[in-house]
Design an enzyme around this catalytic site. Structure first.
Site, PDB file in Angstrom:
ATOM      1  N   GLU A 283     153.114  39.515  84.017  1.00  0.00           N
ATOM      2  CA  GLU A 283     152.806  40.319  82.832  1.00  0.00           C
ATOM      3  C   GLU A 283     153.372  39.693  81.571  1.00  0.00           C
ATOM      4  OE1 GLU A 283     153.970  44.397  83.443  1.00  0.00           O
ATOM      5  OE2 GLU A 283     152.275  44.753  84.805  1.00  0.00           O
ATOM      6  N   GLU A 375     147.915  44.360  89.973  1.00  0.00           N
ATOM      7  CA  GLU A 375     148.972  45.375  90.076  1.00  0.00           C
ATOM      8  C   GLU A 375     148.514  46.634  89.365  1.00  0.00           C
ATOM      9  OE1 GLU A 375     153.114  44.283  88.975  1.00  0.00           O
ATOM     10  OE2 GLU A 375     153.190  46.264  88.013  1.00  0.00           O
TER      11      GLU A 375
HETATM   12  C1  IDC Z   1     159.502  47.978  88.137  1.00  0.00           C
HETATM   13  C2  IDC Z   1     160.053  48.542  89.408  1.00  0.00           C
HETATM   14  C3  IDC Z   1     161.447  49.042  89.182  1.00  0.00           C
HETATM   15  C4  IDC Z   1     162.280  47.928  88.573  1.00  0.00           C
HETATM   16  C5  IDC Z   1     161.615  47.411  87.307  1.00  0.00           C
HETATM   17  C6  IDC Z   1     162.351  46.229  86.695  1.00  0.00           C
HETATM   18  O1  IDC Z   1     159.193  49.537  89.889  1.00  0.00           O
HETATM   19  O2  IDC Z   1     162.021  49.468  90.406  1.00  0.00           O
HETATM   20  O3  IDC Z   1     163.546  48.435  88.252  1.00  0.00           O
HETATM   21  O4  IDC Z   1     160.316  46.975  87.629  1.00  0.00           O
HETATM   22  O5  IDC Z   1     162.296  45.128  87.541  1.00  0.00           O
HETATM   23  C7  IDC Z   1     155.246  46.517  85.819  1.00  0.00           C
HETATM   24  C8  IDC Z   1     155.911  45.347  86.428  1.00  0.00           C
HETATM   25  C9  IDC Z   1     156.772  45.763  87.591  1.00  0.00           C
HETATM   26  C10 IDC Z   1     157.445  47.103  87.336  1.00  0.00           C
HETATM   27  C11 IDC Z   1     156.353  48.165  87.225  1.00  0.00           C
HETATM   28  C12 IDC Z   1     156.883  49.577  87.032  1.00  0.00           C
HETATM   29  O6  IDC Z   1     155.005  44.323  86.813  1.00  0.00           O
HETATM   30  O7  IDC Z   1     157.727  44.747  87.825  1.00  0.00           O
HETATM   31  O8  IDC Z   1     158.257  47.399  88.438  1.00  0.00           O
HETATM   32  N1  IDC Z   1     155.479  47.804  86.122  1.00  0.00           N
HETATM   33  O9  IDC Z   1     157.638  49.675  85.852  1.00  0.00           O
HETATM   34  N2  IDC Z   1     154.345  46.492  84.851  1.00  0.00           N
HETATM   35  C13 IDC Z   1     154.020  47.748  84.508  1.00  0.00           C
HETATM   36  C14 IDC Z   1     154.731  48.613  85.324  1.00  0.00           C
END
Ligand code: IDC
Length: 457
Positions: A283, A375
């Site tokens: 992302e 995702e």
């Molecule tokens: C989130 C995880 C969370 C973690 C956070 C930071 O769910 O447990 O603490 O990342 O690493 C994304 C990202 C993805 C995120 C997810 C939800 O690709 O890594 O995971 N998210 O926030 N993009 C939009 C949402």
């Protein structure tokens, strides 16, 4: 308001007809309509119609066609306002597809009741002018049997679709790991057996964070872990999406050297496998599309040098929102695409945060760019909060309709709403019973485990 859904009660007569301006008097006209039955079941079916305007640009349109049997009814449709009178079906353009340039297409779809013995409608017309060209018969292939990778083989991009070894569009439906640095316990033989056998998942996305105690702390160790998961997916007939999970910092160029090292290694090691897809930047955020494109044009040749035929997914601006989360849209990619072939663009969404305007973007962009939803979550963009069922279902219906592949965040027992398993599940041995599923997990399992519709000729 759910703009994507125009609900009709079964048996309804004319409802909500849009008043339409036809093309100007001597304008050139013409169209093709491609009709495809995407799935069918006892008592119903789902169909897609791709209508392409071959004439002068139109600022508004009505598609008409005749059901082969008046007993066939449009029950619920999307990407148009749908109505039906007797066997005559009318679909009118909506905000995001009302204007059709010459050569432009709109993808519509509906769920119909009662299949009948003759499933192909006739007399397609656009603004009253008969459509020539192809009306695609429903696939006559017998349902494919066998694991997803056995049926589909080496994948490639054809047009805006992901295509299989028969050069036919397919949709892969599956799950993403959580960060493998944290949730290794969730990716053993038992859980992956459940993913392949019970969930009937087509793919496993392997989310290898680069920061946050990920790859940068132990490049060799994480490379080995990714390869191990590629092999475990392969052994179960699933595709493996190798996700270089950049997140913070958002500029992928920060990790350019790491990306080159990582991808040259995994691409060489997995070059002869048919189940690998590479996702080069999860992302990008806080960075321009030009910078992302520059990164892609340096990393893709490294992959191609080692593994020339694999599909590569490129992240997009604004957390892979095609720029929408930064106030832009897909046109920056359409007008300035990555200079490479056999690539797709990532689109990510979280259903409780990203709704109609994001869906409208995907509906529009899908006819111009190969998209892969590598995702998405059923919850808010934090990864937590409640499942937004209505938005999740609208999204999944749209992706099915457009044959856009997806991976859901996450196949893990993280203590957050996006996780498919309840906390503690990965310490145990049961990955199959409904008791271990969260609300999100139950919804995704119900969607992913339905029969695939992979063409075999
Ligand atoms: C989130 C995880 C969370 C973690 C956070 C930071 O769910 O447990 O603490 O990342 O690493 C994304 C990202 C993805 C995120 C997810 C939800 O690709 O890594 O995971 N998210 O926030 N993009 C939009 C949402």
């Amino acid at each position: 308001m759910k703009r994507l859904l125009a609900l009709l009660a079964t048996g309804a007569s004319v409802v909500g007809l849009t008043v339409l301006a036809g093309p100007p008097a001597r304008a050139a006209a013409g169209c093709t309509a491609e009709y495809t039955i995407t799935s069918q079941w006892a008592g119903g079916f789902q169909a897609g119609v791709k209508v392409t305007n071959l004439g002068d640009p139109v600022s508004d349109w009505t598609l008409g066609f005749a059901m082969p049997d008046a007993g066939q009814k449009v029950v619920q449709g999307w990407n148009a306002t749908w109505s039906q009178s007797g066997s005559t079906v009318t679909a009118g353009g909506v905000d995001w597809n009302r204007t059709l340039a010459t050569g432009a297409s709109a993808d519509l779809g509906f769920v119909g009741s009662f299949m009948g013995s003759n499933p192909v409608p006739t007399s397609f017309s656009l603004n009253g002018v008969a459509c020539t060209g192809s009306v695609t018969d429903p696939p006559t292939d017998p349902p494919a049997t066998g694991a997803p990778t056995d049926v589909n083989g080496q994948l490639h991009v054809c047009g805006v679709h992901l295509c299989n070894q028969y050069d036919r569009p397919i949709q892969l439906r599956g799950m993403s790991t959580h960060g493998i640095q944290w949730f290794g316990a969730c990716y053993g033989d038992a859980s992956l057996d459940a993913l392949a056998d019970d969930w009937k998942s087509d793919l496993l996305r392997v989310a290898m964070y680069v920061q946050e105690d990920g790859y940068e702390t132990d490049p060799d160790g994480f490379t080995r872990q990714v390869n191990r998961l590629v092999d475990m997916a392969e052994a179960r007939g699933m595709y493996a999406l190798i996700d270089f999970h950049t997140l913070t910092p958002g500029d992928p160029n920060y990790n350019l050297d790491r990306a080159k090292t990582f991808f040259s290694s995994v691409a060489a090691r997995n070059a002869n496998k048919k189940n690998v897809i590479y996702e080069i930047a999860n992302e990008p955020n806080g960075v321009s599309w030009a910078a992302v494109k520059n990164y892609a044009e340096q990393v893709i040749p490294v992959i191609r040098a080692a593994d020339p035929d694999a599909v590569v997914i490129v992240g997009t601006r604004g957390w892979s929102s095609l720029g929408v989360s930064d106030g832009a849209n897909e046109s920056e990619v359409v007008n300035n695409p990555v200079n490479a072939t056999n690539i797709m663009y990532a689109f990510h969404f979280y259903a409780a945060s990203h709704k109609d305007n994001y869906r409208a973007t995907v509906s529009r962009a899908a006819s111009q760019l190969p998209l892969f939803v590598s995702e998405f979550g059923t919850v808010s963009a934090t990864g937590g909060g409640a499942v937004d069922r209505a938005s999740s279902i609208a999204w999944l219906d749209l992706l099915d309709q457009l044959k856009i592949s997806y991976a859901n965040w996450t196949f893990s027992d993280a203590d957050e709403g996006s996780a498919a398993f309840k906390p503690g599940t990965c310490n145990g041995t049961d990955f199959s019973s409904s008791a271990v599923l969260t609300e999100s997990g139950a919804l995704l399992k119900s969607r992913i485990s339905t029969a695939d519709n992979f063409p075999t000729s």
